[in-house]
Design an enzyme around this catalytic site. Structure first.
Site, PDB file in Angstrom:
ATOM      1  N   SER A  42       0.865  -1.186   0.000  1.00 47.33           N
ATOM      2  CA  SER A  42       0.000   0.000   0.000  1.00 47.33           C
ATOM      3  C   SER A  42       0.901   1.234   0.000  1.00 47.33           C
ATOM      4  CB  SER A  42      -0.931  -0.007   1.218  1.00 47.33           C
ATOM      5  OG  SER A  42      -0.209   0.024   2.428  1.00 47.33           O
ATOM      6  N   HIS A 162      -3.411  -6.309   2.068  1.00 43.19           N
ATOM      7  CA  HIS A 162      -2.495  -7.306   2.639  1.00 43.19           C
ATOM      8  C   HIS A 162      -3.134  -8.671   2.840  1.00 43.19           C
ATOM      9  CE1 HIS A 162       0.105  -3.885   4.605  1.00 43.19           C
ATOM     10  NE2 HIS A 162       0.223  -3.944   3.285  1.00 43.19           N
ATOM     11  N   GLU A 171      -4.979  -2.767   8.948  1.00 41.30           N
ATOM     12  CA  GLU A 171      -4.252  -3.287  10.119  1.00 41.30           C
ATOM     13  C   GLU A 171      -4.995  -3.026  11.424  1.00 41.30           C
ATOM     14  OE1 GLU A 171      -0.289  -1.568  10.021  1.00 41.30           O
ATOM     15  OE2 GLU A 171      -0.208  -1.857   7.844  1.00 41.30           O
ATOM     16  N   GLU A 214       1.360  -9.549   6.783  1.00 42.98           N
ATOM     17  CA  GLU A 214       2.118  -9.149   7.969  1.00 42.98           C
ATOM     18  C   GLU A 214       1.927 -10.122   9.129  1.00 42.98           C
ATOM     19  OE1 GLU A 214       1.413  -4.972   8.740  1.00 42.98           O
ATOM     20  OE2 GLU A 214       2.487  -4.414   6.905  1.00 42.98           O
ATOM     21  N   ASP A 249      -4.702   0.947  11.432  1.00 38.21           N
ATOM     22  CA  ASP A 249      -4.253   1.598  10.191  1.00 38.21           C
ATOM     23  C   ASP A 249      -5.194   1.183   9.061  1.00 38.21           C
ATOM     24  OD1 ASP A 249      -3.060   2.678   7.999  1.00 38.21           O
ATOM     25  OD2 ASP A 249      -1.250   1.440   8.054  1.00 38.21           O
ATOM     26  N   GLU A 295      -3.788   5.540  12.136  1.00 36.81           N
ATOM     27  CA  GLU A 295      -2.824   5.896  11.084  1.00 36.81           C
ATOM     28  C   GLU A 295      -3.559   6.002   9.739  1.00 36.81           C
ATOM     29  OE1 GLU A 295       0.514   3.160  11.037  1.00 36.81           O
ATOM     30  OE2 GLU A 295       0.656   3.309   8.863  1.00 36.81           O
ATOM     31  N   ASP A 323       1.192   8.282   7.450  1.00 35.71           N
ATOM     32  CA  ASP A 323       2.065   7.342   6.730  1.00 35.71           C
ATOM     33  C   ASP A 323       2.147   7.810   5.273  1.00 35.71           C
ATOM     34  OD1 ASP A 323       3.236   5.237   5.397  1.00 35.71           O
ATOM     35  OD2 ASP A 323       1.707   3.764   5.870  1.00 35.71           O
ATOM     36  N   LYS A 348       9.349   5.169   7.889  1.00 35.43           N
ATOM     37  CA  LYS A 348       9.714   4.023   7.055  1.00 35.43           C
ATOM     38  C   LYS A 348      10.934   4.435   6.241  1.00 35.43           C
ATOM     39  CE  LYS A 348       5.100   2.048   6.073  1.00 35.43           C
ATOM     40  NZ  LYS A 348       3.925   2.214   5.179  1.00 35.43           N
ATOM     41  N   HIS A 376       7.913  -1.257   9.819  1.00 33.34           N
ATOM     42  CA  HIS A 376       8.344  -2.201   8.783  1.00 33.34           C
ATOM     43  C   HIS A 376       7.556  -1.928   7.499  1.00 33.34           C
ATOM     44  CE1 HIS A 376       4.744  -5.099   9.588  1.00 33.34           C
ATOM     45  NE2 HIS A 376       4.413  -3.840   9.731  1.00 33.34           N
ATOM     46  N   LYS A 399       6.001  -0.693  14.855  1.00 31.34           N
ATOM     47  CA  LYS A 399       5.149  -1.788  14.387  1.00 31.34           C
ATOM     48  C   LYS A 399       5.954  -2.662  13.444  1.00 31.34           C
ATOM     49  CE  LYS A 399       2.749   0.400  10.437  1.00 31.34           C
ATOM     50  NZ  LYS A 399       1.467   0.517   9.748  1.00 31.34           N
TER      51      LYS A 399
HETATM   52  P1  PGA Z   1       2.850  -1.263   3.191  1.00 32.65           P
HETATM   53  O1  PGA Z   1       1.901  -1.249   4.467  1.00 32.65           O
HETATM   54  O2  PGA Z   1       4.202  -1.654   3.643  1.00 32.65           O
HETATM   55  O3  PGA Z   1       2.196  -2.277   2.296  1.00 32.65           O
HETATM   56  O4  PGA Z   1       2.814   0.127   2.625  1.00 32.65           O
HETATM   57  C1  PGA Z   1       2.297  -0.745   5.706  1.00 32.65           C
HETATM   58  C2  PGA Z   1       1.498   0.457   6.119  1.00 32.65           C
HETATM   59  O5  PGA Z   1       0.614   0.942   5.384  1.00 32.65           O
HETATM   60  O6  PGA Z   1       1.743   0.986   7.196  1.00 32.65           O
HETATM   61 ZN    ZN Z   2       0.171   2.692   6.997  1.00 29.23          ZN
END
Ligand code: PGA
Ligand code: ZN
Length: 446
Positions: A42, A162, A171, A214, A249, A295, A323, A348, A376, A399
């Site tokens: 994503s 996911h 999430e 995940e 999230d 998030e 994010d 990230k 992650h 996370k």
């Molecule tokens: P992604 O998801 O690594 O697939 O972007 C993680 C997130 O959205 O926090």
């Molecule tokens: Zn996110």
């Protein structure tokens, strides 16, 4: 005698989704240091660009070009420069940014550059004869005055892009904020995860215990309240009521289209909500469940909704994390600060493409009085770099997925190693616990 790089090598390897990724190995007189780059599903529109080969091999997802860029461009140029790794990483990262020359690292590839940056961070730590978390703390101007072991947020139910179920939100995380140490927090999370599995078997049968990218379960549910009810039942069954908080999230950029949020985007029945209706849904969830962190509740360019909801989240004492909104990018952070759109940076490293820029983003977030939440990616590897990163910057929470799957538990296992290492050395450290959100500023002001 300075410590210089004596070789820079790169290879195409696989991530946790079985997709190609870049592995880099650098060498100095202290040994070989390796890093493997993660990748998101994503992804936000404002992330640095990872190079993919296209063509037929691996369905176009190969990273041979990025590997070649390390081998033939970045590596030889860095060897030539003979940087002293004892001085630090900033010069190396700045050099690579200039060598790439594009605003989004699309020339050499963020996946190529980041692999070198992470491997060099490890080489720098070794040159200084200190652990990686210590080195990263030293690279941050506002490093915390003591070690803070972060509260892990475990993604135990997977949805969005996911997983294969119809759950819209990506999430649902449990955070053992009431634990006394990370070892205890991880134990509780594992117990809740196993209890959740038993409940899912009872409600949906064994066939429903498959997991998402995940490591969280992905039972046949759709509504966020169904997910949260399952989690609350598991927390109760495991005997940890009141000691575990919730983070969500939704990754809402994935289901935002033409001014509406389509909660039915994974089924054949659209369920379009306006941003006001979606905000009402969040408010109801936050009122009913022990949610402490939200998030990406709104899409990456839906600024008005972020601004409005930030007022609500503050009233409910919920951390509002950007994010896709921020993409670990200082320019986006400035924009969000001006708009007062959120109060926490999701960190990230591969969104921006160098470790130094991720640290600069952290620095800026701290200056603004924000929280920082290390993350992650859904496509991970067994590289445990982010565990050291979270301790190094003292951000109080991270996370890294469910307490399940090798690439997820690698980070949690590393955090337990660090906790024990600090205890053995009798160095003061503390588990962030209930103070996870402002652990850094609290440690600074002591
Ligand atoms: P992604 O998801 O690594 O697939 O972007 C993680 C997130 O959205 O926090
Ligand atoms: Zn996110």
């Amino acid at each position: 005698m300075p410590t210089i790089l004596t070789s820079v090598r790169a290879f195409q390897r696989l991530d946790s989704r079985g997709k190609p990724t870049v592995q880099v190995e650098v060498e100095t007189k202290d040994g070989k240091f390796r890093a493997i780059v993660p990748s998101g599903a994503s992804k936000g529109d404002y992330e640095a660009i990872e190079l993919r080969d296209g063509g037929e091999a691996y369905g176009g997802a190969g990273v041979r070009q990025a590997v070649q860029n390390v081998r033939e461009v970045i590596g030889p140029a860095l060897l030539d420069r003979r940087y002293d790794l004892e001085i630090g990483l900033k010069e190396i990262d700045s050099f690579m940014i200039a060598l790439d020359g594009s605003p989004d690292k699309s020339d050499l590839g963020a996946n190529a550059i980041l692999g070198v940056s992470m491997a060099c961070a490890r080489a720098c730590a070794a040159a200084k004869k200190i652990p990686l978390y210590d080195f990263l703390a030293g690279e941050l101007q506002s490093s915390p005055h003591r070690y803070i072991v972060p509260v892990p947020f475990f993604n135990v139910l997977n949805g969005g892009v996911h997983s294969g179920n119809t759950m819209t939100f990506q999430e649902f995380m449990i955070a053992p904020t009431g634990a006394a140490s990370i070892a205890q927090g991880i134990q509780w999370a594992s117990e809740v995860y196993q209890a959740l599995k038993s409940i899912i078997i009872k409600e949906f049968g064994k066939v429903a215990t498959g997991i998402g990218d995940e490591g969280g379960f992905a039972p046949p549910i759709t509504q966020p309240s169904e997910a949260l009810d399952l989690i609350m039942a598991a927390v109760k069954a495991a005997g940890h009521e009141g000691k575990i908080k919730i983070g969500i999230d939704p990754a809402s950029s994935e289901f935002f289209d033409d001014g509406y949020y389509d909660l039915g985007f994974k089924s054949d029945k659209p369920k379009k909500l306006t941003s006001t209706e979606l905000a009402d849904l969040y408010r109801a969830l936050v009122d009913k469940y022990p949610v402490v962190l939200l998030e990406d509740p709104f899409a990456q360019d839906d600024w008005e909704s972020w601004k409005y909801f930030h007022v609500v989240s503050k009233l409910h004492n919920v951390e509002l994390v950007g994010d896709d909104l921020l993409a670990t990018n200082i320019m986006r952070i400035e924009k969000a600060a001006e708009a007062d759109a959120c109060d926490s940076l999701l960190l990230k490293v591969n969104q921006i493409g160098t470790v130094s820029e991720a640290l600069a983003a952290t620095e800026r977030a701290y200056e603004l009085g924000w929280s920082v939440f290390v993350s992650h990616r859904s496509g991970e590897t067994t590289d445990d770099f982010i565990a050291d990163l979270a301790v190094g910057i003292g951000c109080g929470h991270l996370k890294a997925g469910a307490p399940c799957r090798g690439e997820r538990v690698a980070k949690y296992n590393r955090l337990m190693d660090i906790e024990e290492e600090l205890q053995a050395k009798k160095i003061g450290s503390s588990y962030a616990g209930k103070s996870f959100r402002y652990a850094h500023s609290q440690a600074k002001s002591e």
